[in-house]
Design a protein around this motif. Structure first.
Motif, PDB file in Angstrom:
ATOM      1  N   GLN A 329      47.487  34.490  32.039  1.00  0.00           N
ATOM      2  CA  GLN A 329      48.880  34.070  32.187  1.00  0.00           C
ATOM      3  C   GLN A 329      49.120  33.211  33.429  1.00  0.00           C
ATOM      4  O   GLN A 329      50.260  32.881  33.734  1.00  0.00           O
ATOM      5  N   GLY A 330      48.075  32.854  34.132  1.00  0.00           N
ATOM      6  CA  GLY A 330      48.266  32.007  35.298  1.00  0.00           C
ATOM      7  C   GLY A 330      46.943  31.591  35.889  1.00  0.00           C
ATOM      8  O   GLY A 330      45.980  32.348  35.849  1.00  0.00           O
ATOM      9  N   THR A 331      46.899  30.373  36.439  1.00  0.00           N
ATOM     10  CA  THR A 331      45.657  29.895  37.059  1.00  0.00           C
ATOM     11  C   THR A 331      45.576  30.264  38.529  1.00  0.00           C
ATOM     12  O   THR A 331      44.506  30.200  39.124  1.00  0.00           O
ATOM     13  N   GLY A 332      46.692  30.612  39.144  1.00  0.00           N
ATOM     14  CA  GLY A 332      46.672  30.936  40.563  1.00  0.00           C
ATOM     15  C   GLY A 332      46.625  29.725  41.474  1.00  0.00           C
ATOM     16  O   GLY A 332      46.216  29.829  42.629  1.00  0.00           O
ATOM     17  N   LEU A 333      47.057  28.565  40.969  1.00  0.00           N
ATOM     18  CA  LEU A 333      47.076  27.358  41.799  1.00  0.00           C
ATOM     19  C   LEU A 333      48.482  26.982  42.257  1.00  0.00           C
ATOM     20  O   LEU A 333      48.639  26.133  43.129  1.00  0.00           O
ATOM     21  N   GLY A 334      49.502  27.572  41.652  1.00  0.00           N
ATOM     22  CA  GLY A 334      50.874  27.171  41.960  1.00  0.00           C
ATOM     23  C   GLY A 334      51.227  27.299  43.420  1.00  0.00           C
ATOM     24  O   GLY A 334      51.697  26.348  44.058  1.00  0.00           O
ATOM     25  N   LEU A 335      51.013  28.488  44.007  1.00  0.00           N
ATOM     26  CA  LEU A 335      51.368  28.686  45.412  1.00  0.00           C
ATOM     27  C   LEU A 335      50.416  27.958  46.337  1.00  0.00           C
ATOM     28  O   LEU A 335      50.801  27.564  47.450  1.00  0.00           O
ATOM     29  N   THR A 336      49.174  27.786  45.920  1.00  0.00           N
ATOM     30  CA  THR A 336      48.232  27.020  46.744  1.00  0.00           C
ATOM     31  C   THR A 336      48.720  25.596  46.909  1.00  0.00           C
ATOM     32  O   THR A 336      48.756  25.048  48.016  1.00  0.00           O
ATOM     33  N   ILE A 337      49.107  24.970  45.791  1.00  0.00           N
ATOM     34  CA  ILE A 337      49.605  23.595  45.843  1.00  0.00           C
ATOM     35  C   ILE A 337      50.934  23.538  46.593  1.00  0.00           C
ATOM     36  O   ILE A 337      51.200  22.621  47.371  1.00  0.00           O
ATOM     37  N   THR A 338      51.772  24.554  46.373  1.00  0.00           N
ATOM     38  CA  THR A 338      53.061  24.603  47.070  1.00  0.00           C
ATOM     39  C   THR A 338      52.860  24.620  48.576  1.00  0.00           C
ATOM     40  O   THR A 338      53.520  23.881  49.317  1.00  0.00           O
ATOM     41  N   ARG A 339      51.960  25.470  49.045  1.00  0.00           N
ATOM     42  CA  ARG A 339      51.717  25.512  50.489  1.00  0.00           C
ATOM     43  C   ARG A 339      51.148  24.191  50.992  1.00  0.00           C
ATOM     44  O   ARG A 339      51.513  23.718  52.084  1.00  0.00           O
ATOM     45  N   THR A 340      50.260  23.579  50.210  1.00  0.00           N
ATOM     46  CA  THR A 340      49.693  22.297  50.626  1.00  0.00           C
ATOM     47  C   THR A 340      50.798  21.254  50.805  1.00  0.00           C
ATOM     48  O   THR A 340      50.805  20.502  51.780  1.00  0.00           O
ATOM     49  N   ILE A 341      51.751  21.225  49.857  1.00  0.00           N
ATOM     50  CA  ILE A 341      52.857  20.269  49.968  1.00  0.00           C
ATOM     51  C   ILE A 341      53.697  20.558  51.211  1.00  0.00           C
ATOM     52  O   ILE A 341      54.039  19.649  51.973  1.00  0.00           O
ATOM     53  N   ILE A 342      54.029  21.821  51.429  1.00  0.00           N
ATOM     54  CA  ILE A 342      54.842  22.195  52.598  1.00  0.00           C
ATOM     55  C   ILE A 342      54.125  21.782  53.883  1.00  0.00           C
ATOM     56  O   ILE A 342      54.731  21.211  54.809  1.00  0.00           O
ATOM     57  N   GLU A 343      52.829  22.049  53.968  1.00  0.00           N
ATOM     58  CA  GLU A 343      52.086  21.711  55.182  1.00  0.00           C
ATOM     59  C   GLU A 343      51.966  20.205  55.359  1.00  0.00           C
ATOM     60  O   GLU A 343      51.971  19.710  56.487  1.00  0.00           O
ATOM     61  N   GLN A 344      51.855  19.457  54.258  1.00  0.00           N
ATOM     62  CA  GLN A 344      51.818  18.001  54.364  1.00  0.00           C
ATOM     63  C   GLN A 344      53.155  17.453  54.873  1.00  0.00           C
ATOM     64  O   GLN A 344      53.208  16.357  55.431  1.00  0.00           O
ATOM     65  N   HIS A 345      54.224  18.218  54.688  1.00  0.00           N
ATOM     66  CA  HIS A 345      55.532  17.837  55.220  1.00  0.00           C
ATOM     67  C   HIS A 345      55.732  18.335  56.649  1.00  0.00           C
ATOM     68  O   HIS A 345      56.832  18.248  57.194  1.00  0.00           O
ATOM     69  N   GLY A 346      54.680  18.881  57.245  1.00  0.00           N
ATOM     70  CA  GLY A 346      54.787  19.378  58.610  1.00  0.00           C
ATOM     71  C   GLY A 346      55.473  20.717  58.700  1.00  0.00           C
ATOM     72  O   GLY A 346      55.941  21.109  59.771  1.00  0.00           O
ATOM     73  N   GLY A 347      55.547  21.453  57.584  1.00  0.00           N
ATOM     74  CA  GLY A 347      56.250  22.732  57.568  1.00  0.00           C
ATOM     75  C   GLY A 347      55.313  23.918  57.435  1.00  0.00           C
ATOM     76  O   GLY A 347      54.094  23.797  57.514  1.00  0.00           O
ATOM     77  N   VAL A 348      55.921  25.073  57.238  1.00  0.00           N
ATOM     78  CA  VAL A 348      55.193  26.334  57.105  1.00  0.00           C
ATOM     79  C   VAL A 348      55.829  27.126  55.975  1.00  0.00           C
ATOM     80  O   VAL A 348      57.058  27.108  55.814  1.00  0.00           O
ATOM     81  N   ILE A 349      55.003  27.809  55.185  1.00  0.00           N
ATOM     82  CA  ILE A 349      55.531  28.726  54.183  1.00  0.00           C
ATOM     83  C   ILE A 349      54.927  30.096  54.435  1.00  0.00           C
ATOM     84  O   ILE A 349      53.728  30.224  54.693  1.00  0.00           O
ATOM     85  N   LEU A 350      55.781  31.113  54.412  1.00  0.00           N
ATOM     86  CA  LEU A 350      55.376  32.484  54.710  1.00  0.00           C
ATOM     87  C   LEU A 350      55.797  33.385  53.560  1.00  0.00           C
ATOM     88  O   LEU A 350      56.760  33.109  52.854  1.00  0.00           O
ATOM     89  N   VAL A 351      55.060  34.470  53.387  1.00  0.00           N
ATOM     90  CA  VAL A 351      55.406  35.434  52.347  1.00  0.00           C
ATOM     91  C   VAL A 351      55.639  36.792  52.995  1.00  0.00           C
ATOM     92  O   VAL A 351      54.911  37.212  53.883  1.00  0.00           O
ATOM     93  N   GLU A 352      56.700  37.448  52.545  1.00  0.00           N
ATOM     94  CA  GLU A 352      56.992  38.823  52.963  1.00  0.00           C
ATOM     95  C   GLU A 352      57.217  39.632  51.700  1.00  0.00           C
ATOM     96  O   GLU A 352      57.963  39.197  50.805  1.00  0.00           O
TER      97      GLU A 352
END
Length: 397
Positions: A329-352
């Motif tokens: 039901q999932g490849t497990g790439l969605g959040l990986t790519i999401t974080r890559t995009i955020i970091e390319q924008h000079g940002g940070v993504i965190l999970v709680e």
């Protein structure tokens, strides 16, 4: 003897000759109280230290006397002095040792802090190396698989159009087509993960981006009985971003959230601008810090009321091909790519997350005013930039 006792037994205290009126015999007679003290006897060479006790003695109504007893305490006093000097020396050494220990403890604490500060960038570098290796592998695999999948898909579509199949055979063809399309999406995700895209950076109102992402996901949110609470002020400072890429990020986070609530629930999206504290993740003065203490950012939280993520899995949610969904039901790439995009924008993504209490995905993005600090270089407004590929909106962590 016809002499005063002060002349027969001259005394001194602390190197100073004792006045006659302070002689222990005279003081005992005057006060009618016992007198006890230590005095230096000057009649010997070298002088000796005597402990003298003077006790008054009344002989009658008109006469009085004093009984004096003497004890030579020269050696005893020397021993006491030596003990006191030793005690003071030990005390001094103790203070010195305490200072050394405090310095050592301070150095140890400083080393521990520096070690902890180094571990974060080291882990980040290792993660980047791992992502690069996985990206190269994914790119090769995707290219090898994509062409055969295209042939299979065209074949199934041809059979569907011209085969005139009905009943179970048609159902099998339909299932095959869905499976091939899913495999095609996965290979595209792998290519997106491994191949950088060009970011068109410009000042973007994040509230509008999130609103657009919610509109695209509205049907699925309603279908899954998910209530949306939105607090994204329109007057938020703008962020320097590629609008399409950022929209993909929030589509992915929104779909991630509602997929974690198959029985329905509450999706909360909140954004605010604030200054960052020095203790927050990603904040510091080192090369690998995304932000500096006091820097103002837009913080956006996407929170669900799902079952949460197990503690053991929290550190892996951004890893390539890691997913908490059921197999298939999932490849497990969605959040990986999401974080890559955020970091390319000079940002940070965190999970709680906490099991039984839902999950919060928190993104920190530099605002346009702060982006001029060299994060993207001069003239970033409206220019292209090599970045990450599009996020896969169908993927759940």
């Amino acid at each position: 003897l016809g002499m005063a006792l002060a002349d027969v037994l001259p005394l001194a205290q602390e190197g100073r000759p004792l006045p006659r009126e302070e002689h222990p015999a005279r003081r005992a007679l005057q006060t009618q109280q016992p007198i006890l003290g230590r005095y230096e006897c000057r009649t010997t060479d070298p002088p000796r230290l005597l402990q003298i006790t003077a006790n008054p003695l009344r002989l009658g109504a008109a006469s009085a006397a004093a009984v004096l007893s003497f004890e030579d305490v020269t050696e005893q006093a020397a021993a006491e002095l030596q003990r006191e000097q030793s005690r003071r020396a030990i005390e001094r050494e103790g203070h010195l040792l305490k200072g050394v220990l405090e310095d050592l403890q301070e150095s140890q604490d400083r080393l521990r802090q520096e070690h902890a500060a180094l571990r974060a960038p080291q882990a980040q570098l290792l993660q980047q190396e791992k992502f690069a290796a996985v990206g190269r592998l994914a790119n090769g695999v995707a290219h090898e698989v994509r062409n055969p999948l295209a042939i299979l898909l065209e074949g199934v579509r041809c059979l569907t159009r011209e085969g005139g199949l009905t009943g179970p055979a048609a159902e099998v063809l339909g299932a095959m087509q869905q499976a091939i399309l899913r495999a095609t999406r996965i290979t595209q995700d792998m290519l997106d993960f491994s191949r950088p895209a060009r970011l068109e950076l410009k000042p973007v109102p994040l509230s509008a981006v999130i609103g657009s992402a919610l509109e695209l996901a509205e049907k699925q949110l309603i279908t899954h009985n998910v209530q949306v609470i939105r607090d994204t002020p329109a007057d938020l400072p703008r962020v320097l971003a590629d609008e399409n890429q950022m929209k993909q990020v929030f589509i992915n986070l929104i779909l991630n959230a509602f997929q974690a609530m198959p029985e329905g629930g509450q999706l909360t999206i909140r954004c605010a601008s604030r200054a960052l504290a020095a203790t927050e993740p990603g904040v510091g003065f080192g090369r690998h810090a995304a932000f500096q203490p006091g820097e103002r950012v837009v913080v956006c939280e996407v929170r669900d009321t799902g079952p949460g993520i197990p503690r053991a899995a929290l550190s892996k949610v951004f890893d390539p091909f890691f997913t908490t969904k059921a197999p298939g039901q999932g490849t497990g790439l969605g959040l990986t790519i999401t974080r890559t995009i955020i970091e390319q924008h000079g940002g940070v993504i965190l999970v709680e997350s906490e099991e039984g209490r839902g999950t919060c995905m928190r993104t920190l993005l530099p605002i346009v005013e702060e982006a001029g600090n060299g994060r993207f270089g001069p003239g970033a407004h409206g220019r292209s930039m090599e970045g990450a590929a599009s996020a896969a909106p169908s993927e759940h962590r």
